[in-house]
Design a protein around this motif. Structure first.
Motif, PDB file in Angstrom:
ATOM      1  N   PRO A 178       0.920  -1.361   0.135  1.00 54.54           N
ATOM      2  CA  PRO A 178       0.010  -0.101  -0.028  1.00 54.54           C
ATOM      3  C   PRO A 178       0.873   1.347  -0.103  1.00 54.54           C
ATOM      4  O   PRO A 178       0.363   2.122  -0.815  1.00 54.54           O
ATOM      5  N   LYS A 179       1.970   1.278   0.680  1.00 52.75           N
ATOM      6  CA  LYS A 179       2.746   2.476   0.717  1.00 52.75           C
ATOM      7  C   LYS A 179       3.565   2.736  -0.553  1.00 52.75           C
ATOM      8  O   LYS A 179       3.533   3.972  -0.928  1.00 52.75           O
ATOM      9  N   ALA A 180       3.959   1.653  -1.237  1.00 58.39           N
ATOM     10  CA  ALA A 180       4.614   1.847  -2.368  1.00 58.39           C
ATOM     11  C   ALA A 180       3.353   2.171  -3.378  1.00 58.39           C
ATOM     12  O   ALA A 180       3.785   3.272  -4.177  1.00 58.39           O
ATOM     13  N   ARG A 181       2.098   1.750  -3.427  1.00 59.03           N
ATOM     14  CA  ARG A 181       1.185   2.468  -4.332  1.00 59.03           C
ATOM     15  C   ARG A 181       0.759   3.720  -4.173  1.00 59.03           C
ATOM     16  O   ARG A 181       0.643   4.596  -5.032  1.00 59.03           O
ATOM     17  N   LEU A 182       0.850   4.203  -2.776  1.00 58.51           N
ATOM     18  CA  LEU A 182       0.499   5.533  -2.396  1.00 58.51           C
ATOM     19  C   LEU A 182       1.878   6.451  -2.767  1.00 58.51           C
ATOM     20  O   LEU A 182       1.361   7.614  -3.352  1.00 58.51           O
ATOM     21  N   LEU A 194      -7.286   7.323  -4.396  1.00 58.28           N
ATOM     22  CA  LEU A 194      -6.783   7.579  -3.314  1.00 58.28           C
ATOM     23  C   LEU A 194      -7.438   7.028  -2.071  1.00 58.28           C
ATOM     24  O   LEU A 194      -6.939   6.209  -1.312  1.00 58.28           O
ATOM     25  N   PHE A 195      -8.922   6.985  -2.001  1.00 54.47           N
ATOM     26  CA  PHE A 195      -9.687   6.544  -0.930  1.00 54.47           C
ATOM     27  C   PHE A 195      -9.581   4.851  -1.040  1.00 54.47           C
ATOM     28  O   PHE A 195      -9.393   4.293   0.037  1.00 54.47           O
ATOM     29  N   GLY A 231      -5.432  -0.480   5.023  1.00 57.13           N
ATOM     30  CA  GLY A 231      -6.006  -0.706   6.401  1.00 57.13           C
ATOM     31  C   GLY A 231      -6.193   0.557   7.171  1.00 57.13           C
ATOM     32  O   GLY A 231      -6.682   0.425   8.499  1.00 57.13           O
ATOM     33  N   ILE A 232      -6.393   1.840   6.451  1.00 53.59           N
ATOM     34  CA  ILE A 232      -6.685   2.846   7.395  1.00 53.59           C
ATOM     35  C   ILE A 232      -8.126   3.167   7.830  1.00 53.59           C
ATOM     36  O   ILE A 232      -8.994   2.577   7.117  1.00 53.59           O
ATOM     37  N   ALA A 233      -8.047   3.165   9.164  1.00 57.13           N
ATOM     38  CA  ALA A 233      -9.709   3.379   9.723  1.00 57.13           C
ATOM     39  C   ALA A 233     -10.480   4.372   9.042  1.00 57.13           C
ATOM     40  O   ALA A 233     -10.044   5.244   8.633  1.00 57.13           O
ATOM     41  N   GLU A 234     -11.604   4.111   8.840  1.00 58.76           N
ATOM     42  CA  GLU A 234     -12.636   5.030   7.989  1.00 58.76           C
ATOM     43  C   GLU A 234     -12.432   6.372   8.609  1.00 58.76           C
ATOM     44  O   GLU A 234     -12.462   7.450   7.894  1.00 58.76           O
ATOM     45  N   ALA A 235     -12.609   6.563  10.079  1.00 61.57           N
ATOM     46  CA  ALA A 235     -12.218   7.860  10.716  1.00 61.57           C
ATOM     47  C   ALA A 235     -11.004   8.596  10.376  1.00 61.57           C
ATOM     48  O   ALA A 235     -11.150   9.736  10.445  1.00 61.57           O
ATOM     49  N   ARG A 236     -10.079   7.755   9.964  1.00 62.22           N
ATOM     50  CA  ARG A 236      -8.791   8.423   9.588  1.00 62.22           C
ATOM     51  C   ARG A 236      -8.672   8.793   7.978  1.00 62.22           C
ATOM     52  O   ARG A 236      -7.770   9.438   7.586  1.00 62.22           O
TER      53      ARG A 236
END
Length: 185
Positions: A79-83, A126-127, A134-139
């Motif tokens: 995920p970090k590489a894709r972001l 991005l979303f 795995g970023i929480a919905e609130a974040r």
């Protein structure tokens, strides 16, 4: 019997887009568009209510292109590489055609539901990547706002030649991005 139209709305939108890409959004005036289309300015009002309506079409088209570009350019095994790849793609999108880039995020998203929808559409990659990370919905919304604000500001400063204090622009971009994405593995 009315005279037939010399040009269509689609043709005018394409001409408007060309003016924006060549000279920036401020160069798109009703007079400039009419002149480029070879028609009289009053004829434009058969197609568009005003200049804002033309800019709206251009902005939405560019936001849709941004979404497709981000999807196409986002690669990586984590995920970090894709972001990180997505952030680099966003930056290239702005640097490749600065005048085109300046036409997005006009501020009309607050007032226009179609522009707001196009902004949200362009943010979907991005979303999706934040969710996959795995970023929480609130974040998700706060983190996406932080990332987009950083990228937009960085691109605007870069295409405006505002980074003139020395140091490596690449290093500044990379370290800032690393700070924003620190919570992503």
């Amino acid at each position: 019997m009315p005279t037939p139209a010399k040009t269509s709305t689609i043709q005018l939108a394409s001409i408007a887009r060309g003016l924006v890409e060549a000279q920036g959004p401020d160069a798109l005036t009703m007079g400039a568009l009419a002149q480029s289309a070879g028609i009289k300015p009053p004829s434009l009002y058969k197609h568009f209510a005003d200049r804002a309506a033309i800019l709206k079409l251009v902005e939405i088209e560019i936001l849709n292109e941004l979404e497709a570009y981000l999807r196409r350019e986002t690669k990586g095994g984590t995920p970090k590489a894709r972001l990180t790849a997505m952030a680099g793609a966003y930056r290239r999108f702005g640097r490749t055609a600065p005048n085109r880039y300046k036409a997005i995020y006009s501020g009309n998203a607050f007032n226009d539901p179609e522009i707001r929808a196009a902004c949200l559409f362009s943010a979907q990659p991005l979303f999706e990547e934040l969710k996959a990370a795995g970023i929480a919905e609130a974040r998700m919304l706060p983190l996406s706002r932080t990332l987009v604000a950083f990228l937009h500001g960085f691109v605007l400063m870069e295409i405006g030649n505002a980074f003139n204090l020395g140091g490596s622009i690449e290093e500044a971009f990379d370290s800032s991005l690393e700070t924003i994405l620190r919570e992503i593995a």
